[in-house]
Design an enzyme around this catalytic site. Structure first.
Site, mmCIF file in Angstrom:
data_model
loop_
_atom_site.group_PDB
_atom_site.id
_atom_site.type_symbol
_atom_site.label_atom_id
_atom_site.label_comp_id
_atom_site.label_asym_id
_atom_site.label_seq_id
_atom_site.Cartn_x
_atom_site.Cartn_y
_atom_site.Cartn_z
ATOM 1 N N PHE A 113 22.986 76.493 35.997
ATOM 2 C CA PHE A 113 24.856 76.912 35.933
ATOM 3 C C PHE A 113 25.972 75.709 36.966
ATOM 4 C CE2 PHE A 113 27.287 79.173 39.574
ATOM 5 C CZ PHE A 113 27.920 80.047 38.478
ATOM 6 N N PRO B 193 32.994 66.501 40.461
ATOM 7 C CA PRO B 193 33.298 65.405 42.054
ATOM 8 C C PRO B 193 34.095 65.789 42.551
ATOM 9 C CG PRO B 193 32.646 65.155 40.037
ATOM 10 C CD PRO B 193 33.161 66.267 39.402
ATOM 11 N N GLY C 280 33.370 71.291 45.257
ATOM 12 C CA GLY C 280 32.044 72.140 45.287
ATOM 13 C C GLY C 280 32.136 73.122 46.266
ATOM 14 N N ARG D 7 22.791 83.045 47.959
ATOM 15 C CA ARG D 7 22.328 82.503 49.510
ATOM 16 C C ARG D 7 20.994 83.476 49.625
ATOM 17 N NH1 ARG D 7 28.475 82.423 50.673
ATOM 18 N NH2 ARG D 7 28.632 80.246 49.471
ATOM 19 N N ARG E 185 -7.907 68.794 64.881
ATOM 20 C CA ARG E 185 -8.175 66.888 65.549
ATOM 21 C C ARG E 185 -8.197 67.418 66.731
ATOM 22 N NH1 ARG E 185 -7.280 61.971 65.270
ATOM 23 N NH2 ARG E 185 -5.478 61.429 66.134
ATOM 24 N N GLN F 38 5.215 66.263 64.230
ATOM 25 C CA GLN F 38 5.296 66.438 65.081
ATOM 26 C C GLN F 38 4.144 66.345 66.088
ATOM 27 O OE1 GLN F 38 7.624 64.159 66.909
ATOM 28 N NE2 GLN F 38 6.660 64.323 68.283
ATOM 29 N N LEU G 263 1.442 66.778 63.426
ATOM 30 C CA LEU G 263 0.225 65.726 62.738
ATOM 31 C C LEU G 263 0.498 63.762 63.269
ATOM 32 C CD1 LEU G 263 0.333 67.758 61.182
ATOM 33 C CD2 LEU G 263 0.215 66.244 58.816
ATOM 34 N N GLY H 213 1.382 60.515 64.003
ATOM 35 C CA GLY H 213 1.901 59.586 62.706
ATOM 36 C C GLY H 213 1.386 59.743 61.381
ATOM 37 N N GLU I 117 24.248 76.207 47.853
ATOM 38 C CA GLU I 117 24.802 77.642 47.987
ATOM 39 C C GLU I 117 25.712 77.741 48.864
ATOM 40 O OE1 GLU I 117 25.383 80.270 46.069
ATOM 41 O OE2 GLU I 117 23.588 79.331 44.460
#
Length: 383
Positions: free
Chosen positions: A129, A134, A137, A249, A274, A342, A344, A346, A369
């Site tokens: 589409f 440029p 938008g 949308r 964990r 967060q 998980l 590191g 969109e």
């Protein structure tokens, strides 16, 4: 359970058989290879063929033109499942179905549907589409691509930016100025094969996320387009472009929900396994409350999305609800992915785990969109 999409009547609650089939496809064929797909920077041709064979690429097309003709609610649920499997694939499916197929289906004549829409619906063509440029938008009235009438054809010169699916063989629906004195009423819509002389992919963009979904800058240099490839009448382009806002949308909202769900599901599973300080981290209030809040946001986003889809399915105006769903779901999805990372710790920051990729993939939902700012402007005007 069907082996392809088919539906006998519209539903305000979605066709669970179709959704179950698409979920299984996403879990079996999309999720396991999403990281490899990103590294390769492309969606495999065999996945595109399977999407066509299953009827997913014909979801918004009438059965008369070889489409699956499913209702808006089932379509939103289908996109959620595809996005949960791989955000990049969901963008291919979304752009192909709405706006591309919907424009040809609603505004194309019988000959155009027979020539172009059948190929799109079956996956023989992948649709793109071409509206954004440029310098233009969300401001679709500011296009500079020109289509000058010469006899029974148009000579097209100009450029397009941020065009999805352009690297896949198929069709491009695009918009150009046919009357530069008429403002937004001087735009017209066209369809071309991507092999048309004068059509060029100038570059494929390098992006933050959704790297398997190609995003291209296009140029048209003296591209000849026969008059019978104009969609609708001259000057109807702006109306045609705006006609896809509701479905587009709703689709992006559904994609955001699907990606956020995948990240959250992974984070919850991780938190259950964990261990720290003698227990599973999901039992720590800081973690549990974070995940509970994320789950609540996810469900709110899903219900806003389904509400908009149900309004559309019932034939009611749905633009306000679609804008709300897109705005809320896209922003909630980023927050949900942040909460998942967060959780998980590191490991969430490492590419070895999928939440890092999903976080990058979902960010664009606040941009394409219509940006979040544009959604707010529209909603402000509707107050």
């Amino acid at each position: 359970m069907p082996d392809s999409l088919s539906q006998t009547s519209p539903s305000l609650f979605g066709d669970t058989d179709i959704v179950d089939m698409v979920r299984k496809f996403a879990q079996d064929r999309l999720t396991p290879h999403a990281a490899a797909r990103e590294k390769a920077g492309m969606i495999e041709p065999e996945i595109v063929r399977e999407l066509g064979d299953l009827g997913i690429l014909g979801a918004t097309t009438a059965a008369e033109w070889d489409g699956s003709e499913i209702d808006p609610v089932t379509y939103a649920m289908l996109l959620e499942e595809i996005a949960a499997g791989d955000g990049s694939v969901s963008t291919l499916v979304s752009v192909h179905n709405s706006p591309t197929c919907i424009v040809v289906g609603q505004y194309g004549n019988a000959a155009q549907k027979d020539r172009w829409l059948r190929k799109l619906a079956t996956g023989a063509h992948v649709g793109s589409f071409g509206l954004t440029e440029p310098q233009a938008g969300s401001d679709a009235s500011n296009l500079r691509t020109r289509a000058v009438k010469k006899g029974d054809r148009y000579i097209v010169n100009g450029s397009k930016q941020f065009i999805s699916n352009a690297a896949h063989p198929g069709s491009l629906v695009f918009f150009a100025v046919t009357d530069p004195t008429a403002g937004k009423r001087g735009l017209s819509a066209f369809i071309v094969d991507k092999t048309t002389p004068g059509f060029a992919i100038d570059r494929l963009e390098e992006k933050l996320g959704q790297k398997a979904s190609d995003t291209a800058a296009l140029s048209f240099t003296d591209m000849e387009v026969p008059e019978d490839q104009r969609i609708g009448q001259e000057g109807e382009g702006y109306k045609i472009a705006l006609s896809t806002l509701e479905s587009g949308r709703i689709g992006i909202a559904a994609q955001a929900v699907g990606m956020a769900r995948a990240a959250l599901d992974y984070a919850i599973a991780y938190a259950k396994e964990r261990k720290a300080f003698g227990g599973n981290i999901i039992d720590f209030q800081a973690v549990g409350f974070r995940l509970a809040d994320a789950k609540t946001r996810l469900e709110a986003a899903r219900q806003l999305t389904l509400h908009a889809a149900r309004l559309k399915a019932a034939g009611h105006p749905a633009l306000e609800a679609a804008c709300m769903a897109k705005l809320f779901a896209s922003e909630a999805a980023e927050a949900i992915c942040t909460a998942s990372i967060q959780t998980l710790g590191g490991y969430g920051f490492l590419a070895d785990y999928p939440v890092e990729r999903i976080y990058r993939d979902v960010r664009v939902c606040q941009i394409y969109e219509g940006t979040s700012d544009v959604q707010k402007l529209i909603l402000q005007r509707m107050l």
